[in-house]
Motif scaffolding. Structure first.
Motif, PDB file in Angstrom:
ATOM      1  N   GLU A  65       0.839  -1.213   0.000  1.00 43.27           N
ATOM      2  CA  GLU A  65       0.000   0.000   0.000  1.00 43.27           C
ATOM      3  C   GLU A  65       0.867   1.253   0.000  1.00 43.27           C
ATOM      4  O   GLU A  65       0.577   2.227  -0.696  1.00 43.27           O
ATOM      5  CB  GLU A  65      -0.904   0.011   1.233  1.00 43.27           C
ATOM      6  CG  GLU A  65      -2.033  -0.990   1.207  1.00 43.27           C
ATOM      7  CD  GLU A  65      -3.341  -0.366   0.762  1.00 43.27           C
ATOM      8  OE1 GLU A  65      -3.274   0.642   0.020  1.00 43.27           O
ATOM      9  OE2 GLU A  65      -4.390  -0.896   1.132  1.00 43.27           O
ATOM     10  N   SER A  66       1.931   1.236   0.785  1.00 45.35           N
ATOM     11  CA  SER A  66       2.817   2.393   0.865  1.00 45.35           C
ATOM     12  C   SER A  66       3.477   2.676  -0.483  1.00 45.35           C
ATOM     13  O   SER A  66       3.548   3.823  -0.935  1.00 45.35           O
ATOM     14  CB  SER A  66       3.874   2.148   1.943  1.00 45.35           C
ATOM     15  OG  SER A  66       4.794   3.214   2.004  1.00 45.35           O
ATOM     16  N   HIS A 101       2.310   1.716  -3.344  1.00 49.84           N
ATOM     17  CA  HIS A 101       1.231   2.097  -4.258  1.00 49.84           C
ATOM     18  C   HIS A 101       0.869   3.567  -4.117  1.00 49.84           C
ATOM     19  O   HIS A 101       0.617   4.256  -5.114  1.00 49.84           O
ATOM     20  CB  HIS A 101       0.003   1.218  -3.994  1.00 49.84           C
ATOM     21  CG  HIS A 101      -1.165   1.537  -4.863  1.00 49.84           C
ATOM     22  ND1 HIS A 101      -2.284   2.193  -4.397  1.00 49.84           N
ATOM     23  CD2 HIS A 101      -1.374   1.325  -6.187  1.00 49.84           C
ATOM     24  CE1 HIS A 101      -3.142   2.349  -5.384  1.00 49.84           C
ATOM     25  NE2 HIS A 101      -2.619   1.829  -6.481  1.00 49.84           N
ATOM     26  N   ARG A 102       0.848   4.085  -2.903  1.00 48.23           N
ATOM     27  CA  ARG A 102       0.541   5.509  -2.703  1.00 48.23           C
ATOM     28  C   ARG A 102       1.583   6.385  -3.392  1.00 48.23           C
ATOM     29  O   ARG A 102       1.235   7.368  -4.057  1.00 48.23           O
ATOM     30  CB  ARG A 102       0.473   5.833  -1.205  1.00 48.23           C
ATOM     31  CG  ARG A 102      -0.819   5.421  -0.543  1.00 48.23           C
ATOM     32  CD  ARG A 102      -0.967   6.068   0.832  1.00 48.23           C
ATOM     33  NE  ARG A 102       0.091   5.640   1.748  1.00 48.23           N
ATOM     34  CZ  ARG A 102       0.022   4.556   2.518  1.00 48.23           C
ATOM     35  NH1 ARG A 102      -1.048   3.784   2.480  1.00 48.23           N
ATOM     36  NH2 ARG A 102       1.016   4.249   3.337  1.00 48.23           N
ATOM     37  N   ARG A 103       2.859   6.031  -3.240  1.00 52.12           N
ATOM     38  CA  ARG A 103       3.910   6.821  -3.882  1.00 52.12           C
ATOM     39  C   ARG A 103       3.815   6.717  -5.402  1.00 52.12           C
ATOM     40  O   ARG A 103       4.070   7.684  -6.120  1.00 52.12           O
ATOM     41  CB  ARG A 103       5.286   6.356  -3.394  1.00 52.12           C
ATOM     42  CG  ARG A 103       5.527   6.599  -1.917  1.00 52.12           C
ATOM     43  CD  ARG A 103       7.012   6.514  -1.562  1.00 52.12           C
ATOM     44  NE  ARG A 103       7.581   5.221  -1.872  1.00 52.12           N
ATOM     45  CZ  ARG A 103       7.562   4.172  -1.036  1.00 52.12           C
ATOM     46  NH1 ARG A 103       6.964   4.277   0.148  1.00 52.12           N
ATOM     47  NH2 ARG A 103       8.130   3.023  -1.382  1.00 52.12           N
ATOM     48  N   GLN A 133       1.041   6.289  -7.166  1.00 50.69           N
ATOM     49  CA  GLN A 133      -0.086   7.106  -7.632  1.00 50.69           C
ATOM     50  C   GLN A 133       0.236   8.595  -7.576  1.00 50.69           C
ATOM     51  O   GLN A 133      -0.303   9.386  -8.358  1.00 50.69           O
ATOM     52  CB  GLN A 133      -1.337   6.805  -6.801  1.00 50.69           C
ATOM     53  CG  GLN A 133      -1.904   5.410  -6.984  1.00 50.69           C
ATOM     54  CD  GLN A 133      -2.450   5.162  -8.380  1.00 50.69           C
ATOM     55  OE1 GLN A 133      -2.788   6.099  -9.101  1.00 50.69           O
ATOM     56  NE2 GLN A 133      -2.556   3.899  -8.771  1.00 50.69           N
ATOM     57  N   GLU A 134       1.128   8.989  -6.675  1.00 50.08           N
ATOM     58  CA  GLU A 134       1.504  10.407  -6.563  1.00 50.08           C
ATOM     59  C   GLU A 134       2.544  10.823  -7.602  1.00 50.08           C
ATOM     60  O   GLU A 134       2.766  12.022  -7.817  1.00 50.08           O
ATOM     61  CB  GLU A 134       2.067  10.673  -5.162  1.00 50.08           C
ATOM     62  CG  GLU A 134       1.020  10.545  -4.053  1.00 50.08           C
ATOM     63  CD  GLU A 134       1.655  10.506  -2.664  1.00 50.08           C
ATOM     64  OE1 GLU A 134       2.916  10.536  -2.591  1.00 50.08           O
ATOM     65  OE2 GLU A 134       0.914  10.432  -1.668  1.00 50.08           O
ATOM     66  N   ARG A 164       8.777   3.548  -9.237  1.00 45.60           N
ATOM     67  CA  ARG A 164       7.734   3.091  -8.328  1.00 45.60           C
ATOM     68  C   ARG A 164       7.016   1.854  -8.877  1.00 45.60           C
ATOM     69  O   ARG A 164       6.637   0.958  -8.115  1.00 45.60           O
ATOM     70  CB  ARG A 164       6.722   4.214  -8.093  1.00 45.60           C
ATOM     71  CG  ARG A 164       7.273   5.474  -7.450  1.00 45.60           C
ATOM     72  CD  ARG A 164       7.616   5.291  -5.970  1.00 45.60           C
ATOM     73  NE  ARG A 164       8.870   4.589  -5.746  1.00 45.60           N
ATOM     74  CZ  ARG A 164      10.076   5.130  -5.885  1.00 45.60           C
ATOM     75  NH1 ARG A 164      10.193   6.398  -6.227  1.00 45.60           N
ATOM     76  NH2 ARG A 164      11.158   4.426  -5.662  1.00 45.60           N
ATOM     77  N   LYS A 201      -1.676   3.441 -13.767  1.00 42.28           N
ATOM     78  CA  LYS A 201      -2.196   3.974 -12.505  1.00 42.28           C
ATOM     79  C   LYS A 201      -3.607   3.459 -12.236  1.00 42.28           C
ATOM     80  O   LYS A 201      -3.923   3.001 -11.125  1.00 42.28           O
ATOM     81  CB  LYS A 201      -2.196   5.513 -12.542  1.00 42.28           C
ATOM     82  CG  LYS A 201      -0.849   6.149 -12.290  1.00 42.28           C
ATOM     83  CD  LYS A 201      -0.997   7.654 -12.105  1.00 42.28           C
ATOM     84  CE  LYS A 201       0.333   8.293 -11.718  1.00 42.28           C
ATOM     85  NZ  LYS A 201       0.197   9.731 -11.397  1.00 42.28           N
ATOM     86  N   ARG A 226      -4.644   0.605  -9.250  1.00 44.47           N
ATOM     87  CA  ARG A 226      -5.640   0.913  -8.207  1.00 44.47           C
ATOM     88  C   ARG A 226      -6.586  -0.276  -8.032  1.00 44.47           C
ATOM     89  O   ARG A 226      -6.927  -0.656  -6.910  1.00 44.47           O
ATOM     90  CB  ARG A 226      -6.418   2.187  -8.553  1.00 44.47           C
ATOM     91  CG  ARG A 226      -5.686   3.472  -8.245  1.00 44.47           C
ATOM     92  CD  ARG A 226      -6.625   4.674  -8.222  1.00 44.47           C
ATOM     93  NE  ARG A 226      -7.188   4.941  -9.544  1.00 44.47           N
ATOM     94  CZ  ARG A 226      -6.641   5.757 -10.442  1.00 44.47           C
ATOM     95  NH1 ARG A 226      -5.524   6.398 -10.158  1.00 44.47           N
ATOM     96  NH2 ARG A 226      -7.217   5.952 -11.613  1.00 44.47           N
ATOM     97  N   ARG A 241      -6.262  -5.936  -1.305  1.00 43.83           N
ATOM     98  CA  ARG A 241      -6.738  -5.491   0.010  1.00 43.83           C
ATOM     99  C   ARG A 241      -7.943  -6.314   0.474  1.00 43.83           C
ATOM    100  O   ARG A 241      -8.094  -6.623   1.653  1.00 43.83           O
ATOM    101  CB  ARG A 241      -7.112  -4.004  -0.082  1.00 43.83           C
ATOM    102  CG  ARG A 241      -7.304  -3.291   1.231  1.00 43.83           C
ATOM    103  CD  ARG A 241      -7.712  -1.840   0.978  1.00 43.83           C
ATOM    104  NE  ARG A 241      -6.683  -1.079   0.294  1.00 43.83           N
ATOM    105  CZ  ARG A 241      -6.837  -0.472  -0.898  1.00 43.83           C
ATOM    106  NH1 ARG A 241      -7.988  -0.552  -1.530  1.00 43.83           N
ATOM    107  NH2 ARG A 241      -5.851   0.208  -1.427  1.00 43.83           N
TER     108      ARG A 241
END
Length: 292
Positions: free
Chosen positions: A182-183, A185-187, A189-190, A200, A245, A249, A256
């Motif tokens: 998840e961590s 994945h957040r980077r 997406q940013e 990434r 992206k 998601r 998850r």
């Protein structure tokens, strides 16, 4: 029909995968069989995450995704001379400095890159196996054109591999594994710059493969992860960063929720869709020939 990750400890020259035998062969076999029958309830997650295990998960840096990584402390490997030569020749073909039917000027390439003939020969052998060139005894290597069918098949095959990897990862991941993914994945997406997004994406896919805990998947990844487009895939091919992206998601949501089949379908569909963009690019550059 059920599919299974064989636990055979296959290795590849540039890639190394050393696993602790904490996951038995029976467990490895059973997990894949269970996953192939659909989204049944997952086996209970173990309490030990990928980062806590003293595994070295290393994948080849053979011009594409993913580069060399050690999970938990991503380490890039320096490409060999043969890798650099192969990438140089791909770029020459992609930029139409070498066209279909032309002989690959191996002596000139060796002089331009200041390397011996040995890595050039090694590069040509690798490119012959990939279909970029055809080697003819006593004549040299000649450039092949790229055809649409082979291009689409390439990305669909990658989609099947990465999709299956996502399914196995979903079924075998610990809660800590999912949190770490998840961590990343957040980077991802940013990220807005292709270079950062490339890094990434590599990290995400490497971590996903580590979560699958299968030497066979690792070995197959080493064999198949070759991009037809040289350089940064996300910089060269219009639209694929947006597709990736959106698709990741969906993959992350499925992981998850413990839905292995949904993760598999989303990742497979991503590569299938990206193939359309690659074909469009190759056609626009005049690099496609009629398939045989």
């Amino acid at each position: 029909m059920g599919r299974c990750c064989s636990p055979a400890p296959a290795q590849h020259g540039e890639g190394v995968c050393r696993h602790r035998p904490s996951v038995s062969r029976d467990d490895d076999h059973r997990a894949c069989q269970d996953g192939a029958e659909g989204d049944r309830q997952r086996r209970p997650r173990s309490s030990t995450s990928v980062d806590q295990r003293p595994w070295e998960f290393v994948m080849t840096a053979y011009h594409g995704m993913p580069d060399v990584y050690v999970v938990g402390a991503c380490v890039h490997a320096r490409p060999t001379s043969a890798h650099r030569v192969a990438e140089h020749i791909r770029r020459m073909i992609f930029d139409k400095n070498l066209r279909a039917g032309q002989r690959v000027p191996q002596d000139e390439i060796a002089a331009d890159l200041r390397v011996s003939r040995v890595p050039v020969r090694e590069a040509v052998i690798a490119l012959d196996h990939e279909g970029w060139v055809t080697s003819e005894p006593y004549r040299g290597a000649f450039v092949n054109g790229l055809d649409e069918n082979s291009t689409r098949d390439h990305y669909d095959a990658l989609g099947m591999l990465y999709g299956f990897t996502a399914r196995c990862a979903t079924e075998r991941a610990t809660d800590q594994d999912v949190a770490a993914l998840e961590s990343v994945h957040r980077r991802l997406q940013e990220s807005t710059h292709p270079d950062e997004f490339h890094e990434r994406s590599q990290e995400f896919l490497c971590r996903l493969q580590a979560m699958a805990r299968s030497r066979r998947i690792t070995a197959m990844g080493v064999m198949l992860t070759t991009h037809l487009v040289p350089g940064n895939f996300f910089a060269e091919v219009p639209g694929v960063m947006r597709i990736q992206k959106r698709s990741l998601r969906a993959v992350m949501q499925a992981i998850r929720n413990g839905q292995g089949a949904a993760a598999e379908q989303a990742l497979s569909a991503m590569l299938h869709t990206q193939a359309d963009n690659v074909v469009e690019l190759l056609r626009a550059r005049g690099l496609l020939v009629t398939g045989s």
